[in-house]
Design an enzyme around this catalytic site. Sequence first.
Site, PDB file in Angstrom:
ATOM      1  N   ASP A  79       0.874  -1.170   0.000  1.00 48.94           N
ATOM      2  CA  ASP A  79       0.000   0.000   0.000  1.00 48.94           C
ATOM      3  C   ASP A  79       0.911   1.218   0.000  1.00 48.94           C
ATOM      4  OD1 ASP A  79      -2.190   1.681   0.119  1.00 48.94           O
ATOM      5  OD2 ASP A  79      -3.172   0.580   1.739  1.00 48.94           O
ATOM      6  N   TRP A  80       0.363   2.376  -0.324  1.00 57.59           N
ATOM      7  CA  TRP A  80       1.172   3.570  -0.557  1.00 57.59           C
ATOM      8  C   TRP A  80       1.799   4.059   0.762  1.00 57.59           C
ATOM      9  CZ3 TRP A  80      -0.392   1.201  -4.355  1.00 57.59           C
ATOM     10  CH2 TRP A  80      -0.341   1.654  -5.666  1.00 57.59           C
TER      11      TRP A  80
END
Length: 873
Positions: free
Chosen positions: A295-296
């Site tokens: 995920d970012w």
Amino acid sequence: MRGPVDVLLTLAARTTSHSSTLTPDQLSSSINSANLNATSAPFYPSPWMNGQGEWSAAYAKAKDFVSQLTLLEKVNLTTGVGWEGEQCVGQAGSIPRLGLRSMCMQDAPVGVRSTDYNSVFSSGQTVAATFDRGLFYARGHAMGAEHKAKGVTVQLGPVAGPLGRAPEGGRNWEGFSPDPYLTGVAIAETIKGTQDAGVIACAKHYIGNEQEHFRQVPEAIGYGYDIDEALSSNIDDVTMHELYLWPFADAVRAGLGSIMCSYNQVNNSYACQNSKLLNNLLKDELGFQGFVMSDWQAQHTGAASAVAGLDMSMPGDTLFNSGISYWGANLTLAVLNGTVPEYRLDDMALRIMSAYFKVGLTLDEPPINFDSWTLDTYGPLHASVGSNVQQVNWHVDVRGDHGALIRNIGARATVLLKNVNNTLPLSRPKFVAVIGEDAGPNLQGPNGCADRGCDDGTLGMAWGSGSANFPYLVTPDSALQAQALADGTRYESILDNYATPQIKALVSQTDATTIVFVNADSGEGFVNVDGNEGDRQNLTLWHSGDELVKNVSKLCSNTIVVIHSTGPTILTGWHDSPNITAILWAGVPGQESGNSITDILYGKVNPAARTPFTWGPTRESYGTDILYTPNNGRDAPQDNFSEGVFIDYRNFDRQNITPIYEFGYGLSYTTFSYSNLTITNAHAGHYTPTTGMTEQASTFGNHSTNLNDYLFPKNLTRIEQYIYPYLSSTDGRAASHDPSYGQPASKFLPDNAISDSPQPKLAASGAPGGNPQLWDVMYTVTATITNTGARNGEEVPQLYISLGGPNDPKHILRGFERLSIDTGKTATFTADLLRRDLSNWDPVKQDWAITSYPKTVYVGSSSRNLPLARTLE
């Protein structure tokens, strides 16, 4: 967030396990007692893919491609170019020498994010209410087609994390249901549809990502919380397998190309460097052949995350716009100095390219035709620094005829919860009064709030990165008014919840059929709407919706209530009022919202949807909740999933709590009867655990160890903040920003972390989805369903199984089918019971097993209306 000094040195996982069967005493312990001190066992090395099953052709293509790559090109393939580095929300580096353009990752649970001329689909939770496999697939295929036409490579969805442990969870609407079987079917069909359309699906967020509070340290600090580490979801081995991992197994078996690991920790190890989760459960036990992306900003280490099973770093930089990466040049260095073995990098590249080729992508894909950072036609290609101004948007209309599908899903997902004396469907009523802000528009327009971060007007979409731009939004007010005009019905609406005198005057009039629209919103944690930091603060309706319903129903004896919401709300206090003649849940329906609800209210579509969650009488009746306050000092908040598998209807059954509306419940404008339950033994035979050894890891080609060969090219213009695989210096310590550069892997990586020798196969492994025998059909169940009413309609018979053990739920969903049956006609409901459906996870054997406890099959129309039952032989 750790700094660059930890790029190579941070250890991926703790050293002991927490995996045991919960006792009844443990199950009744406090849900969020702090300091469980759960730990996550290390599991190394990271399994290398083998192209088994339907992956063989794609694997062969990927092997040929990867064998041609240089070390720098492999690193470029695995590392994002940085936040706002190019047009998509995330992009990996390109390989122009071989014709591979940059891979585009784009958010997508309800549509292509941050662009125009795209559709906005019903939420995952909403489509789950259809209990319709065909619609799951059709929605996935339509969304995939739109992403494909925009130039997207990886569609960042669908969602099985959150599963929906706590009804207040902010992103539950992006997923499907707190029931793992329903979510498993929905995510598998969605993946098939998406990938058949030619883009890679990315199942997320893996795993235990059940709340927004404390998922990220910087976000929590921004809200004033003083913590140093993200929340830890503490989950025992049985609960992991039987609940949270279950739908991801369905996803892997469906041919899933990528998985996104989540922000949170699991048993006090970050999900994106948790070798137990990635190496053991996902890649080994489930046989996942695709790639894992972070995920970012969920990546916290370099070499440690690589050997723990991470395959792609997104968006590539350690902090947005920092220009520093845990991978990129640091991954190049890690391979050169032996910290990350070359086979691990090769395996990353193989997994990425296998997923790429598996969905039919080629080395000649059309360019990306949109830009995530502007809707203007012209803008900077590198928005992070405003450079390379050119055309970045071509405004390609990708919607096709998807509006009709969205309208159909919205209608067929609307759950009829109450219908007294056949109040519905409406037929040319004399006078319709529509009340409530939720019936009308946002006065700033449907896209007036960034990331849909407000609750103004009707709730067609919730907020966060899972949102998209509406091409239009049909409000209930406009659609119902159009129907009224066609019928010659008097029609008035008041779209202000607080216009009390005007509302009273209108709904008190003779012959009024009053429809009250109310809602409850939620979303992702980076947006705070009215004090709701992603997660809902409570389970009441927003904008005084409960008071609005009560006040209107006191004055009008024919009050119909329509709820748009991201999950259950507390209906206690008004749902049983005799003046409230009908209640409907319409979920979060997307762009055709008004048309969909009008189709249901007027009987153009006969409702058959089922609620994908339980409507409890109180907040406390769910037995789970959000952890709203840090409970471990400045250390990671401890969220102990001590309820085990007992969430949603399983908890209500266990506690003998009567819900207002049970899981799987929904009414129709006709009636059905159930009879003739039959069970046929398929004689599948005995289960054999997988044994043997894997092959040795393989590598592709040799590489130079001379750092001069990896320096930034003199003929290439460096873009500030852009992430490259090249080194800035021949001094490894200087290039890595790591004062401890040069230490051997044995000094800081767990035992076996970089081994390439054959490894023992796990008993529960053997193919994508796990041991293939888990998917053997053990029994086939059939029942006769008859339409006994006066209207043609659809019915959703459901199959539940009691596994019989003292720690098992009363019964659990294991089959369903949406049947279309004309009045007076019958249809046969058929469901297969797989070995997996009848098994429990044995934490000692580390395998699935069918216990000796008696097993009972139930068939009915909801989790608490099960007229047919029979014990299995």
